[in-house]
Enzyme design. Structure first.
Site, mmCIF file in Angstrom:
data_model
loop_
_atom_site.group_PDB
_atom_site.id
_atom_site.type_symbol
_atom_site.label_atom_id
_atom_site.label_comp_id
_atom_site.label_asym_id
_atom_site.label_seq_id
_atom_site.Cartn_x
_atom_site.Cartn_y
_atom_site.Cartn_z
ATOM 1 N N GLY A 463 0.833 -1.190 0.000
ATOM 2 C CA GLY A 463 0.000 0.000 0.000
ATOM 3 C C GLY A 463 0.868 1.239 0.000
ATOM 4 C CD GLU A 701 10.305 -1.056 9.027
ATOM 5 O OE1 GLU A 701 10.149 -1.815 9.992
ATOM 6 O OE2 GLU A 701 11.019 -1.334 8.054
#
Ligand code: MOS
Length: 733
Positions: A463, A701
């Site tokens: 995504g 991240e």
């Protein structure tokens, strides 16, 4: 030149998604499909004493009820790489609540769900260990962390001399709770056997790692298994390993000789696909009066399952973040009656940096030094662990630019000094960092004579925008339009790519796509310049540019011809080339990390203790940004996760029964629109020739790291109360 790398291009798969034509695993239409439903243990520890399946077996539509009593033989999985190593359906032992103890297969989902309720299980219940303190009493020091990949104990210098040099000491314990991933798409598997060949549609972040694990479990050659994962509605690490529902679905499909689909319920997501382990972190920072760190000590206490060892790796960034000669980091873990914890977005770094960056803030107050100034005084000019130079590092610029945009200079450093009516205003900041790794990946580019360019690599799009950025990289290198390029991913029939994790996809697969596209265009170039019928005959290769679908002379762009013309003249339908992300020897000499600085303003209600994040600024140095729009979206997503981590997320297990009490999205809180303020994201221009061929660093991240600390630091600034235990809820204030 059509430069498209870096541009804020809309997602190339956007239309498919908004029209519902993107098929996620559970949407794949398969003929003769049957449905699997799991039977789960309702106790956390003990043994199955009675298992009554006959009523379920004779219920309408039921094809099979598979339990440890009648399970066909198959091999067990091994932990890392693989998945949770608890033997599946091998005996009557129960180790945690939610453990899969069987699977019901029926013609419809409703029949399977109903039949599952008819399976009667009786247990001999034993007292489970749920409490982290209880678990740590029998705890031990692990040797390795991160799935056995890294040593647990890291030290340098002499920690005792660090203590004797310290004029100011901060020694505190910070804790973070158990957390769950909660992707919007729950995990699902669809297994289709044809004789001894298996097609597995699976919500996996790694088609090849799933293929390898399933091959071992069912003792069949990997090439007999095709794994497909073309769209993922988030993964965040919970789709990185192979979990028992995938194995059970595959097993069931072979048993009933029908394709079987199984989708986890939201509740099952909390007990079936890992979680982030709770942590308790003892952190000591010593410094001289002028703010130079003399010691960092970080002990991570955490838990794991009864059968695997996965300590949340909280010290990974402590080791490299600041210049400090004396450092000692280690772990202590205990076992609780829960499944194996796993990678969860920014494993270790998210909770670890909450502790380190909170402690740095505490140290700044102890020294009466601005928190940014303290960080600048301890800036690591080289990697303090290895002494290697950074491939690039823009952290100072991130601090400076972030402070400017945020208006840091208007902050009165005194805690509880700023308010507006009943709102206490707090401004806080923290650093962010994440490793910038590049893994081996391959890609293939096929140039067709009809003006179409196919790019393939068995990577994944969680995504985040993989389809889009890979299309951009290929289009730019080939000098063609985005519309002419098709990128295919998520299929073991495609060229080998690694698991999509550790924020490495843009770098690894991007570098491979770049290399494959270069090789492909060079093949065409060679053909043209050695062909006397080409206008480019005997041209110097380096004087040719690739633009608008053509090969053109740089100094006279009216001379040239298209890819199509070259192929057609030779009667070829297409040519292919492959490329890989193999890093150069020279690149190994550098330490590679992305960095950033997060600034947060909170409003704390004086009467209710409710914390609202009012605004947030994140400035990052993350190498070359492939798409300004998808990159910004990723950062906003990660920062939003950080807000959840700071203020809301907390998986609650009942202390006696080991049940997860909030296994749904109404009780497990995550931020919704009104919890998320204006988030400003900026990337510092960073040209990094050393990190990898494409010059990118991962950002997925990096985005979550530091956010929780910045919020906790802002809450302290607003209230004078230091909350060291996440999430920061009104009761703690
Ligand atoms: Mo991510 S936690 O590296 O899937």
């Amino acid at each position: 030149m059509n430069k498209v790398i870096g541009k804020p291009i809309n997602r190339v798969d956007g239309k498919l998604k908004v029209t519902g034509s993107a098929r996620y695993t559970a949407d794949i239409p398969i003929e003769n499909l049957t449905y699997g439903v799991l039977i789960e243990s309702t106790i956390a520890k003990g043994k199955i004493t009675k298992l009554e399946t006959t009523i379920a077996e004779t219920a309408p539509g039921v094809l099979a009820v598979i339990t440890h009593r009648n399970v066909p033989k198959f091999n067990q999985i091994t932990f890392f790489p693989g998945g949770q190593s608890l033997p599946i359906l091998q005996d009557e032992n129960i180790y945690y609540q939610g453990q899969h103890i069987g699977i019901v297969v029926a013609e419809t989902l409703e029949q399977a769900q109903y039949a599952a309720t008819l399976v009667k299980v009786e247990y001999k219940i034993e007292q489970p260990t749920i409490d982290i303190d209880e678990a740590l009493k029998q705890g031990y020091e692990p040797e390795k962390i991160f799935g056995g990949m890294l040593p647990a104990h890291i030290f340098r210098g002499d920690i005792n001399s660090g203590y004797s040099q310290a004029e100011v000491l901060v020694e505190q314990t910070y804790s973070t709770p158990m957390e769950n991933h909660n992707p919007i798409e729950p995990s699902a598997t669809l297994a289709v056997w044809e004789d001894d060949r298996l097609t597995l549609y699976d919500t996996t972040q790694g088609v090849f790692s799933t293929q390898g694990a399933i091959a071992k479990v069912f003792d069949i050659p990997p090439e007999n298994i095709r794994v497909i994962s073309q769209f993922l509605g988030g993964g965040f690490g919970c789709k990185a390993m192979v979990w028992s529902h995938t194995i059970l679905t595959t097993l069931a499909a072979r048993y009933v000789q029908h394709p079987v689909k199984l989708a986890l319920t939201r509740a099952q997501m909390y007990t079936s696909v890992g979680y982030r382990a709770p942590t308790r972190q003892h952190l000591s920072l010593g410094a001289t009066k002028n703010g130079k760190l003399t010691l960092i000590k970080h002990i991570g206490e955490t838990i794991t399952s009864p059968f695997d060892e996965f300590p949340e790796p909280v010290t990974l960034t402590t080791n490299m973040m600041y210049a400090c000669p004396n450092l000692d980091t280690k772990y202590y873990i205990g076992r609780i009656n829960a499944g194996t914890p796993t990678f969860m977005r920014a494993p270790g770094k998210a909770p670890g940096m909450f502790a380190l960056e909170s402690a740095m803030d505490e140290l700044s107050y102890a020294l009466e030094l601005d928190p940014i100034e303290l960080r600048l005084r301890n800036h690591a000019d080289v990697d303090p662990g290895t002494g290697h130079r950074w491939s690039s590092k823009s952290l100072k610029e991130c601090y400076q630019r972030g402070a400017e945009i945020f208006g840091w200079k208007h902050r009165n450093p005194k805690p509880a000094s700023m308010s507006n009516g009943d709102s206490l205003i707090g401004l806080g900041m923290a650093s962010a960092t994440f490793p910038a790794d590049t893994f081996p990946a391959t890609a293939k580019v096929t140039i067709y004579n009809r003006g179409k360019f196919l790019v393939e690599s068995a990577t994944h799009d969680l995504g985040t925008g993989t389809y889009t950025v890979m299309t951009q990289v290929a289009a730019e290198v080939l000098g063609v339009s985005l519309e002419q390029v098709e990128f295919k991913l998520g299929d073991t029939n495609l060229p080998l790519a690694p698991l999509t994790g550790n924020s490495t996809t843009a770098s690894s697969v991007g570098s491979a796509v770049q290399a494959a596209a270069m090789n492909a265009r060079n093949k065409i170039l060679e053909i043209a310049i050695s062909d006397s019928d080409s206008p480019l005959y005997q041209a110097e290769p380096e004087k040719i540019i690739f633009d608008s679908g053509k090969l053109l002379l740089q100094n006279n762009p009216t001379v040239g011809e298209s890819y199509q013309e070259i192929l057609t003249r030779h009667g070829w339908e297409n040519i292919e080339a492959v490329g890989s992300s193999l890093s150069k020897q020279e690149q190994q000499k550098y330490a590679k990390h992305s960095f950033g600085a997060v600034f947060v303003e909170v409003r704390v209600d004086r009467l209710l203790g409710e914390v609202r994040v009012a605004r947030c600024v994140g400035v990052y140095g993350a190498g070359r940004i492939l798409n300004a729009k998808t990159a910004r979206s990723q950062m906003i997503g990660g920062i939003t996760w950080g807000i959840g981590m700071a203020l809301m997320e907390h998986t609650v297990m009942s202390p006696h029964y080991g049940r997860i009490l909030n296994h749904n999205l109404s009780d497990y809180l995550i931020p919704v629109q009104l919890d998320v303020p204006d988030i400003q994201v900026q990337f510092v221009e960073e040209e990094d020739p050393h990190v990898n061929a494409l010059g990118t660093k991962g950002i997925g991240e990096l985005s979550v790291v530091g956010v929780a600390a910045a919020i906790a630091n802002a809450v302290y600034h607003a209230t004078g109360k230091r909350i060291r235990d996440l999430p920061i809820t009104p009761d703690k204030l």
